[in-house]
Write a protein that holds these residues in place. Structure first.
Motif, PDB file in Angstrom:
ATOM      1  N   ARG A  47       0.828  -1.206   0.000  1.00 57.71           N
ATOM      2  CA  ARG A  47       0.000   0.000   0.000  1.00 57.71           C
ATOM      3  C   ARG A  47       0.857   1.248   0.000  1.00 57.71           C
ATOM      4  O   ARG A  47       0.552   2.233  -0.687  1.00 57.71           O
ATOM      5  N   LYS A  48       1.972   1.241   0.751  1.00 64.19           N
ATOM      6  CA  LYS A  48       2.868   2.409   0.779  1.00 64.19           C
ATOM      7  C   LYS A  48       3.424   2.698  -0.611  1.00 64.19           C
ATOM      8  O   LYS A  48       3.381   3.839  -1.091  1.00 64.19           O
ATOM      9  N   TRP A  49       3.958   1.664  -1.262  1.00 61.83           N
ATOM     10  CA  TRP A  49       4.617   1.902  -2.545  1.00 61.83           C
ATOM     11  C   TRP A  49       3.617   2.137  -3.662  1.00 61.83           C
ATOM     12  O   TRP A  49       3.930   2.821  -4.653  1.00 61.83           O
ATOM     13  N   THR A  50       2.401   1.616  -3.519  1.00 63.48           N
ATOM     14  CA  THR A  50       1.352   1.971  -4.471  1.00 63.48           C
ATOM     15  C   THR A  50       1.050   3.462  -4.389  1.00 63.48           C
ATOM     16  O   THR A  50       0.933   4.155  -5.412  1.00 63.48           O
ATOM     17  N   SER A  51       0.940   3.969  -3.160  1.00 57.28           N
ATOM     18  CA  SER A  51       0.708   5.404  -2.970  1.00 57.28           C
ATOM     19  C   SER A  51       1.853   6.221  -3.544  1.00 57.28           C
ATOM     20  O   SER A  51       1.637   7.245  -4.206  1.00 57.28           O
ATOM     21  N   MET A  52       3.095   5.776  -3.315  1.00 60.88           N
ATOM     22  CA  MET A  52       4.242   6.513  -3.834  1.00 60.88           C
ATOM     23  C   MET A  52       4.271   6.508  -5.357  1.00 60.88           C
ATOM     24  O   MET A  52       4.600   7.521  -5.987  1.00 60.88           O
ATOM     25  N   LEU A  53       3.901   5.391  -5.982  1.00 61.96           N
ATOM     26  CA  LEU A  53       3.886   5.332  -7.440  1.00 61.96           C
ATOM     27  C   LEU A  53       2.835   6.276  -8.018  1.00 61.96           C
ATOM     28  O   LEU A  53       3.080   6.950  -9.029  1.00 61.96           O
TER      29      LEU A  53
END
Length: 530
Positions: free
Chosen positions: A85-91
Motif C-alpha cells: 500500500r505504501k509503494w502503491t501510494s508513492m507510485l
C-alpha cells in the motif's frame, strides 16, 4: 530515534484533539509538517523571528505529549500500512509529479514553431513562453501546501490535476502569444500541487532511515519529466504541430486521474484523525455542539496558518547560512538545467542540422543520467547514511547525508566542461550529449542529498524545502532568458566554463565545511533540530 518515536513526531495527538478544538489540532500539525510548500520573497522582521521561536517551543511541548500517544501503532497511520500500500501510494504520487515537468518542457523542441506561429522575433519572449511556467510553479504552493494540511493531501492533488488538464487544452487553442503565456502560467500554478505536497506524503509514509529510496522515486518526476518531455515533444511537434503537444499533456492528465482516483488514499495523520473525530461527534450531539462553538475561530486560525507558511521559509533562508548555501547551489544547478532546455533546440539544429523530431532525442542524455543516478545514487546515499549511523551507535545525523553530495558536486563542473567544449569544437554530436548525461547524473546526486539534509536538519522541514524550491524555480525561470545572449557573447565553451566555475565554488568547499562543522552550527541555531 527509533521507529515509534519517528512516527509519533510526525503526527499530532488524537487524544489531545479530543480535549482541544479541531482547529487548534490543525494548527499544531502544520507546525510539524514535513510537507512541501514554497516561500515568498518578503522581508521578515526580528519580531516575527521571535514569534517563530515561540512556536518552536509550543511544538516541542506538543511532541512531549505525543510521546505517550497510541497513534504510532494505529493501523490507520500511514507509516503502519503494508509495503504494497505504501509503494502503491508513492507510485501514484510520482505519476502525478511527473506530469507538471512534462508540461513545463515538452514544448521545448517546438519553440521555433511557437515563434513562427505567433510571429515572435525576440528570443527572450520565445524563452518566456517556456519558462513562465516556473514562476507560478514557485508561487502556488504558498497556498496549496497549507490547504493540503487543512483538507488532506489527496484531494488537492486530484483537483489540481483536473485544472492542469483544462489549462493544457487552453494552451493548445491559444489565439495569441499573450493567451499562451497566460495559460502556461496557470498550468504551472495547478501543476505545482504534487511537487508541493508529494514531499509530505513521503514523510507521512516513511521514517528517516527508510526515506531515501522513496524520496528518490518522488524526485525522479521533477527531474526526469523535463528530460523525456522534449523527446516526445519533438516527434509530436514534427508530426502534428505544437498544438498536439499540449493535447498530449491533457490526455496524460486524464490517464493519471483514472489511475489515481481509486488507488490514492489519504496519508496525512491529522486529517485522518480529524475525519475520525467527525464520525465520533456525529454520534455524540453534546460533543458536536462544543466542537461547533470552538470552530468559530477556525477561519482566523487558518489564515494564520497561511501567513506562517508565507513567512517561515524566509526566516530559515535568512537566518541559516546552511539552508541558504545549499539552496543556492541546488538552484544554480537547476537554472543551468532549464538553460539547456531553451538552447538545445537551436544549438543542435544549427550545428548538426537536427529537425524537431530527431532534435528531441538529444535530451535523452539528461534522461539517462537521471535514471542511472536514481538507480545507483539512492542506494548509495542510503548505504552511506546507515553505515555512518551504525558507527555512531545507530543514531543518524543530517551531516551523514553530505558525503553522497560530494560526488555530484564534483561531476557538475565536469559535465558542463565536457558539454561546452565539445559543442564549441563541433565534434561528433554524441560528445555533447554524453556531457549532458554526466551533468544529469550529477544533478540528481546533488538534488537528493540536499533535499534529505534539509528535511533531517530543520525543525520546520517543509519551510526549509520551500526555501530551496523557490530558489530553484526563480533561477529556472531566469536562466533561459539570458542563455542565448550569454552563449553568443562567450561561445558554448566559454559560457559553460563560467557556469562550471561558479558551480565548483558553490558546490565543493561549502559541503565539505558543512560536513565538518554542520553539527556545531546547528547547535547554535534555534531553527534546526538538535
Amino acid at each position: 530515534m527509533d521507529e515509534k518515536a519517528e512516527a509519533v513526531a510526525t503526527v499530532q495527538d488524537p487524544k489531545r484533539s479530543k480535549h482541544n478544538s479541531l482547529s487548534k489540532t490543525s494548527t499544531l500539525s502544520q507546525e510539524r509538517s514535513d510537507g512541501a510548500s514554497l516561500a515568498t520573497a518578503h522581508a521578515v522582521s526580528g519580531a516575527r523571528d521571535s514569534a517563530f521561536l515561540k512556536k518552536d517551543e509550543a511544538t516541542e511541548k506538543a511532541e512531549e505529549v505525543n510521546e505517550s500517544d497510541d497513534w504510532a501503532t494505529d493501523p490507520e497511520n500511514a507509516r503502519n500500512w503494508s509495503g504494497l500500500r505504501k509503494w502503491t501510494s508513492m507510485l501514484v504520487v510520482s505519476f502525478y509529479t511527473l506530469i507538471p515537468p512534462l508540461a513545463s518542457s515538452m514544448m521545448a523542441p517546438g519553440l521555433p514553431e511557437v515563434a513562427a506561429k505567433y510571429n515572435i522575433t525576440s528570443p527572450t519572449v520565445t524563452a518566456l513562453t517556456l519558462s513562465i511556467f516556473l514562476i507560478s510553479f514557485a508561487l502556488a504552493p504558498l497556498v496549496l501546501g497549507p490547504l493540503s494540511e487543512m483538507y488532506g493531501r489527496k484531494w488537492i492533488m486530484h483537483i489540481a490535476n483536473v485544472f492542469t488538464l483544462g489549462f493544457s487544452l487552453g494552451c493548445a487553442w491559444s489565439p495569441t502569444v499573450g493567451s499562451l503565456i497566460a495559460f502556461r502560467f496557470m498550468t504551472g500554478f495547478s501543476g505545482s500541487a504534487p511537487i508541493a505536497i508529494g514531499g509530505g506524503v513521503v514523510s507521512d509514509l516513511f521514517s528517516e532511515r527508510d526515506r531515501a529510496s522513496a524520496m528518490a522515486l518522488f524526485s525522479l518526476g521533477p527531474l526526469l519529466g523535463p528530460a523525456i518531455g522534449p523527446v516526445a515533444g519533438g516527434f509530436i511537434t514534427a508530426a502534428g504541430g505544437i498544438k498536439w503537444v499540449f493535447i498530449a499533456i491533457a490526455l496524460t492528465c486524464g490517464v493519471a486521474s483514472v489511475v489515481a482516483l481509486p488507488l490514492l488514499r489519504e496519508t496525512y495523520g491529522p486529517v485522518i484523525q480529524k475525519r475520525r473525530e467527525h464520525k465520533r461527534l456525529a454520534a455524540d450531539p453534546e460533543a458536536a455542539a462544543r466542537a461547533a462553538s470552538a470552530s468559530q475561530q477556525t477561519t482566523r486560525e487558518k489564515l494564520q496558518v497561511l501567513y506562517d507558511n508565507l513567512t517561515r521559509p524566509v526566516i530559515l533562508l535568512t537566518r541559516s547560512f546552511i539552508c541558504f548555501i545549499l539552496s543556492a547551489f541546488m538552484a544554480f544547478v537547476y537554472g543551468i538545467y532549464y538553460l539547456m532546455f531553451s538552447t538545445f533546440a537551436d544549438f543542435f539544429s544549427e550545428t548538426y542540422g537536427f529537425g524537431a523530431g530527431v532534435g528531441g532525442l538529444v535530451y535523452l542524455g539528461l534522461g539517462i543520467g537521471f535514471i542511472s543516478a536514481t538507480l545507483v545514487g539512492a542506494k548509495f546515499a542510503d548505504r552511506i547514511y546507515k553505515t555512518l549511523a551504525d558507527k555512531n551507535g545507530g543514531k543518524g545525523k543530517p551531516e551523514m547525508r553530505i558525503p553522497a553530495l560530494f560526488v555530484g558536486a564534483i561531476l557538475v563542473p565536469i559535465g558542463l566542461l565536457w558539454f561546452g567544449w565539445s559543442a564549441q569544437e563541433k565534434i561528433h554530436w554524441i560528445m555533447p550529449i554524453i556531457g549532458s548525461g554526466i551533468f544529469g547524473f550529477a544533478f540528481m546526486t546533488t538534488y537528493l542529498p540536499i533535499q534529505l539534509y534539509l528535511i533531517d536538519a530543520f525543525e520546520y522541514a517543509a519551510s526549509a524545502v520551500s526555501a530551496a524550491a523557490v530558489f530553484r524555480s526563480v533561477l529556472g525561470f531566469a536562466f533561459p532568458l539570458f542563455g542565448k545572449q550569454m552563449f553568443d557573447a562567450l561561445g558554448e565553451g566559454g559560457g559553460n566554463t563560467l557556469l562550471a566555475g561558479i558551480a565548483a565554488v558553490l558546490g565543493i568547499p561549502f559541503p565539505i565545511w558543512i560536513y565538518l562543522k554542520g553539527e556545531e552550527l546547528r547547535a547554535r541555531n534555534p531553527l534546526t533540530r538538535r
